[in-house]
Design an enzyme around this catalytic site. Structure first.
Site, short mmCIF file in Angstrom:
data_model
loop_
_atom_site.label_atom_id
_atom_site.label_comp_id
_atom_site.label_asym_id
_atom_site.label_seq_id
_atom_site.Cartn_x
_atom_site.Cartn_y
_atom_site.Cartn_z
N CYS A 3 0.84 -1.21 0.00
CA CYS A 3 0.00 0.00 0.00
C CYS A 3 0.87 1.25 0.00
CB CYS A 3 -0.91 -0.02 1.23
SG CYS A 3 -1.67 1.57 1.58
N CYS A 6 0.49 3.36 3.45
CA CYS A 6 0.90 2.87 4.77
C CYS A 6 2.23 3.51 5.19
CB CYS A 6 1.05 1.34 4.75
SG CYS A 6 -0.51 0.45 5.01
N HIS A 25 -4.03 0.51 8.00
CA HIS A 25 -4.56 0.25 6.66
C HIS A 25 -6.06 -0.10 6.68
CE1 HIS A 25 -4.12 -0.83 2.42
NE2 HIS A 25 -4.76 -1.96 2.66
N ASN A 81 -13.43 10.05 -0.99
CA ASN A 81 -14.07 9.01 -1.79
C ASN A 81 -13.82 7.70 -1.08
OD1 ASN A 81 -14.88 10.68 -3.96
ND2 ASN A 81 -12.83 10.58 -4.84
N CYS A 139 -12.43 5.00 -5.57
CA CYS A 139 -11.31 5.05 -4.64
C CYS A 139 -10.40 3.87 -4.95
CB CYS A 139 -11.84 4.99 -3.22
SG CYS A 139 -10.53 5.02 -2.02
N SER A 140 -9.13 4.19 -5.15
CA SER A 140 -8.23 3.16 -5.66
C SER A 140 -7.45 2.46 -4.54
CB SER A 140 -7.26 3.77 -6.67
OG SER A 140 -6.69 4.94 -6.15
N HIS A 173 -6.93 1.98 2.05
CA HIS A 173 -6.34 2.68 3.20
C HIS A 173 -7.14 3.97 3.44
CE1 HIS A 173 -2.64 3.34 5.78
NE2 HIS A 173 -3.40 4.40 6.01
N HIS A 197 -8.43 7.37 3.68
CA HIS A 197 -7.83 8.67 3.34
C HIS A 197 -8.85 9.55 2.64
CE1 HIS A 197 -7.56 6.64 -0.58
NE2 HIS A 197 -7.39 7.84 -1.12
N GLN A 242 -9.08 13.65 0.49
CA GLN A 242 -8.28 14.53 -0.34
C GLN A 242 -8.67 15.98 -0.08
OE1 GLN A 242 -7.58 13.53 -4.50
NE2 GLN A 242 -8.82 11.68 -4.26
N HIS A 301 -18.65 21.78 2.61
CA HIS A 301 -18.88 23.06 1.93
C HIS A 301 -18.77 24.16 2.98
CE1 HIS A 301 -21.07 21.66 -2.00
NE2 HIS A 301 -19.76 21.53 -2.06
O1 LIG Z 1 -7.78 11.11 -6.91
P1 LIG Z 1 -8.13 9.64 -7.06
O2 LIG Z 1 -8.59 9.01 -5.77
O3 LIG Z 1 -7.04 8.86 -7.73
O4 LIG Z 1 -9.36 9.62 -8.07
C1 LIG Z 1 -10.72 9.62 -7.71
O5 LIG Z 1 -11.12 10.88 -7.15
C2 LIG Z 1 -11.01 12.01 -8.02
C3 LIG Z 1 -11.60 13.22 -7.30
O6 LIG Z 1 -12.96 13.06 -6.99
C4 LIG Z 1 -11.71 11.78 -9.37
O7 LIG Z 1 -11.39 12.82 -10.24
C5 LIG Z 1 -11.31 10.45 -10.00
O8 LIG Z 1 -12.10 10.20 -11.14
C6 LIG Z 1 -11.50 9.31 -8.98
O9 LIG Z 1 -11.09 8.08 -9.53
#
Ligand SMILES: O=P(O)(O)O[C@H]1O[C@H](CO)[C@@H](O)[C@H](O)[C@H]1O
Ligand SMILES: O=P(O)(O)O[C@H]1O[C@H](CO)[C@@H](O)[C@H](O)[C@H]1O
Lengths: 349, 349
Positions: free
Chosen positions: A52, A55, A116, A156, A163-164, A167, A169, A171, A284
């Site tokens: 990961c 991590c 994780h 996300n 969300c890829s 873990h 998190h 943004q 917001h």
């Molecule tokens: O930034 P990540 O987690 O790689 O990407 C994910 O969140 C982003 C922000 O909402 C989007 O633009 C991406 O399409 C989504 O896959």
């Protein structure tokens, strides 16, 4: 002629925050589902995953190594959608069809915990308070940058939300312009303030508390409710009872109360279908453009896609993209389901 | 300071049809993907599936049997989001926060072909012309109903777009009100018409034809292009070269030309990732409210989610839901890729 019954009859509801309508089809929840099923993430993740990139101590894509962090941890997004570089651009006011302008910004990733497998509903109140303090610090630091006028904090959660990495998190995308949805909200808050010398969301909250039909959780300082105009099946919004514009206005009691309602709400979500509940959430709040913005009211949105089970989500597709958002279950029904759900996480039962 | 390069630098673009912005991050297409992969539908479906509720002669959920139809076939949606029933409702103008009103409508399903496995790109031009005639007939018939003021024709294709049955079909939702997105479009077309005594989309099309940077297909009567303000990676729009408001205005040459461009565009889509390409598509056209609507221009949108391959889609999630739509690949790049792709379906090579 039959009298209108909001619990039974198809209708449209108005969202005063963005000045848009949503189509509600209460009777439609009964249709059978033969479409795509989502895959459910495994409930058993390790506390530490050597592969990961979030991590502690692990290597990231850009060659940097994460520190051995112990609470939340922030770094610049290695694949940022925004760049900090200043770009020279001559504004042309003639363009009708090809209006474009460069956008500067900073994107960061906020790891919620070194573990994780520890998502918000399973964290301690102190752990969540640490995330809130990180959000406050980022709002201040990013907001101070001369070209940053707005700071979007979001999460996300779950592969179904793009969300890829499981873990835990979130943004932060901070940028020069007010993004479209925030600008709509600001305009409507401003119009209401001008008209009533009062805050739209505070007045709305008073009405909701009186009616008590869509309230999910209430504590001393915050309320989580399903908005009357919610579009996602189990969409919620958290509003502070006191009128203030931004996360840095929290008193220390409010910080604790916000951490508590975040934990309770996400526990209810996990319990709903006994799964790690996917959603996109975000705050917001007032822009960081140096103006006072008395029209703003801090609030947090949760947009979760699941509709019937851990594997069947609501698709916002053809009609929704071309026409308008559409929902099957009423907000009142969703609220009453969420309200009734236990506050104890299903894994601890 | 670096000069603004629209092909390289993060920027926002303006969509004059809905008066909203989109964030474009050209450099971001390079980020690695570790997230959810979509499942790809099998390419080998039977011509007839005894378990399919849309195939000729089969039983539907409501107990009706489909006729042995030979071209397109229309029936009322068994699980309609709208109902035809007239509802008594007293309009209250006092409500600020709880505005709701009943919505009447009719939902229909349009099977494109009796063949379970025959999607648009693989149909004959005559087969597609038959669908267009069905759309025209439905626009007229539904539009005639006294309480129907707008007819939304659309298709959800592929399980990733919430389509629950691979049998090629679209839908029509006809209703009393103008849906949100259509109302936005109408307002902006109207404002432009008032200001310029000219049609926004016609004027835009002229500029696009001159620039020739985003044109995918052009024939005598129609153009398929990637709009300057597209949000989905391979989003396109089909516009007629002649100014008219609705599908019933087609000349017979235009019907053939529209069928041809629909076939070509969907072949290109299938060829892009050599897969049955998922999308939501739909027609925006004049309301059926009895007014003349000279500001309207017939056009069709295609919103396809795939980004990098048959299994990796773009997620419109956190930032996009809370902030604004965001895209990675530029519209110019997408258009040039689609333009270069063969017009012969990959299965026939
Ligand atoms: O930034 P990540 O987690 O790689 O990407 C994910 O969140 C982003 C922000 O909402 C989007 O633009 C991406 O399409 C989504 O896959
Ligand atoms: O009507 P269907 O195909 O069952 O359902 C699909 O299309 C509808 C119209 O866009 C959406 O409301 C549904 O969420 C989607 O699953």
């Amino acid at each position: 002629m039959k009298n209108f019954d909001i619990n039974e009859d198809p209708h449209r509801r108005y969202n005063p925050l963005i000045n848009e309508w949503v189509l509600v089809s209460p009777h439609r929840a009964k249709r059978p589902w033969q479409g795509q099923n989502e895959t459910v993430a495994s409930d058993v993740l390790p506390e530490y995953d050597p592969t990961c990139y979030l991590c502690p101590g692990n290597l990231r894509a850009n060659g940097m190594t994460n520190p051995d962090y112990e609470a939340s941890f922030v770094f610049e997004n290695d694949f940022a959608a925004l760049k900090q570089e200043k770009i020279f651009f001559e504004n042309s006011t003639k363009e009708t069809f090809f209006k474009a302008k460069p956008e500067r910004g900073i994107s960061r990733v906020v790891c919620f915990s070194p573990k994780h497998n520890l998502t918000l509903p399973e964290m301690t109140i102190d752990g969540i308070k640490d995330i809130i303090q990180t959000w406050q610090k980022e709002y201040i630091d990013l907001g101070k940058v001369d070209y940053i006028n707005y700071v979007q904090i979001f999460e996300n959660k779950g592969s179904v939300m793009g969300c890829s990495n499981p873990h835990p998190h979130g943004q932060i995308w901070a940028q020069s312009s007010l993004p479209t949805e925030v600008e709509k909200t600001q305009n409507n808050l401003k119009t209401y303030d001008d008209l009533h010398q009062s805050n739209l969301l505070q007045d709305y909250l008073q009405e909701e508390l009186k009616l008590d039909e869509r309230i999910v959780i209430e504590n001393t300082h915050f309320v989580a409710l399903v908005p009357f105009w919610a579009i996602w099946p189990y969409e919620t919004m958290i509003i502070s009872k006191r009128h203030f514009g931004k996360i840095t206005d929290f008193t220390s009691d409010e910080t604790t109360a916000f951490a508590t309602i975040l934990k309770q709400l996400t526990i209810k979500y996990d319990n709903l279908f006994e799964t790690s509940f996917p959603y996109s959430s975000g705050i917001h709040q007032a822009p960081t453009d140096g103006e006072s913005h008395p029209e703003w009211q801090f609030h947090m949105h949760f947009y979760p896609p699941l509709l019937r089970s851990a594997t069947v989500k609501k698709f916002m597709v053809g009609y929704e993209m071309l026409g308008e958002s559409q929902r099957d279950i009423t907000p009142e029904k969703s609220a009453s389901i969420l309200k009734a759900i236990s506050d104890t996480h299903y894994k601890n039962k």
